[in-house]
Design an enzyme around this catalytic site. Structure first.
Site: not given
Length: 411
Positions: A304, A334, A339, A399
């Site tokens: 990620h 990324k 992102h 999140f």
């Protein structure tokens, strides 16, 4: 590596990213190991005014003037990626059985740019000036609805929202629908454009964005000791998934096999990850078990890797524990692409498929001095690392403590 009892074939890929408007262009751009971030005129005057954006994509040329006007940017990108994936899979929506085709796409948020414009009209006392298309062009489910209409896909269709894990979650949910017999073909992935001024302002206020605005190309630094946040981006990726028996019957070539999927929640904090990476670790272990893989079977991890201090540290801890202290080589797209929020997990999955096909691991841009506390073998430089990889992991976290992990193997 023992075979999984339930692999699903990836038979097509479509992708638009800041590195290019096709999977091949994106791969080539990513493998240069350079960031694509730069100043963004849309964000001019804001505390953080840099982004990574899709270039050379004309929505009017791709979709026609009427369709382009009634859709927002995130839907433009989703539609183009889905069409590309279906064409790559050599499928024809005019002849397939639409009732057996699902569309499952991930989006992290609605289109804040359109909402901001329409709220301004309302606040100015001009309700008659508010567009009647404000809701239908902006709500997240319109990516799935638009793609389903365009592709004549009349099976299950919906949008998944699990923050920045949305694209990976959508792929996992689509796999489960295929295995349950709810469809024969699924178009799955994610799309997002994070270049709205409100989006940039909100993330900046939270301290999530890199503040290296004077040097945009050096801003995003996954796993670097000086990482200070991510760079907003836009993009979309779609995979065509089929059960192996269906793909074989029509003579389709599997570009890769989706063998494992797992999702967990941290249940820790609205925006911060569990600092120990416990939820991510559980997702990793569960996905490996679902795939019938041991940690030693995995040859690559697509991280990620957002370039946030807390996020990268938590992910590294999870990887170290899940892989018994010795994770395989890691790449973090990324650093180059920025992102892409709800699309990031789908883009990561698509890039993992390409890495398996090419037997190369792309480099991580901007990793200049790796954080010594994050003891990972992160691929760096300006060219991919050759690697005989049979199985790979793609991570996506978001999140709310959302964790989604995919396990893919060579086709």
């Amino acid at each position: 590596m023992p075979p999984s009892a339930h692999p699903v074939a990836v038979t097509g890929i479509g992708m638009l990213t800041p590195a290019g408007n096709t999977p091949e262009e994106t791969w080539t751009g990513l493998c240069r190991g350079r960031s694509l971030a730069r100043r963004d005129p849309v964000l001019a005057g804001l505390p953080v005014d840099i982004s990574c954006r899709v270039e050379g994509f004309d929505a009017v040329a791709a979709h026609g003037r009427v369709t382009a006007r009634r859709l927002d940017r995130f839907a433009h990108l989703a539609l183009a990626a889905a069409r590309g994936a279906v064409a790559d899979a050599k499928l024809d929506p005019a002849t397939w059985s639409g009732e057996r085709v699902a569309v499952i796409l991930g989006v992290g948020s609605n289109s804040l740019e359109t909402y901001a414009e329409e709220f301004a009209r309302l606040a100015a006392g001009r309700p008659a000036a508010v567009s009647p298309m404000a809701l239908p062009r902006s709500v997240p489910n319109m990516v799935a609805g638009t793609v389903a209409i365009d592709l004549n896909a009349r099976g299950p269709g919906f949008t998944v929202a699990s923050a920045c894990a949305s694209g990976a979650t959508a792929i996992g949910v689509a796999r489960d629908l295929l295995l349950a017999g709810a469809c024969d073909i699924a178009v799955a992935g994610g799309s997002e454009s994070g270049r709205a001024r409100m989006t940039a302002t909100c993330f900046a206020r939270m301290g999530a964005l890199s503040r290296r605005t004077a040097e945009p190309e050096a801003a995003a630094r996954p796993f670097d000791v000086e990482r200070d946040g991510f760079v907003l981006a836009e993009g979309a990726a779609a995979l065509v998934l089929e059960r192996q028996d269906h793909a074989l019957r029509r003579g389709a070539q599997a570009r890769a096999l989706l063998r494992g999927y797992a999702a967990t929640s941290d249940a820790h904090h609205p925006v911060a990850p569990d600092p120990e990476g416990a939820g991510a670790e559980r997702a990793l272990r569960a996905a490996l078990s679902d795939a019938g893989c041991a940690p030693r079977d995995i040859g690559q991890i697509t991280a990620h890797g957002t370039s946030t201090p807390a996020g990268d540290a938590a992910e590294a801890l999870a990887l170290l524990r899940a892989f018994d202290g010795a994770p395989p080589p890691v790449t973090a797209p990324k650093g180059a692409l920025g992102h892409c929020l709800g699309a990031a997990g789908a883009i990561g999955a698509a890039l993992t498929v390409l890495a398996l096909e090419r037997q190369e691991i792309p480099p991580t841009a901007n990793l200049r001095a790796q954080d010594p506390a994050l003891a990972l073998d992160v691929v760096t430089g300006h060219r991919p690392r050759p690697a005989p990889v049979e199985a790979a992991v793609s991570n996506a976290f978001g999140f709310g403590g959302q964790n989604a992990v995919l396990v893919l193997t060579r086709g």
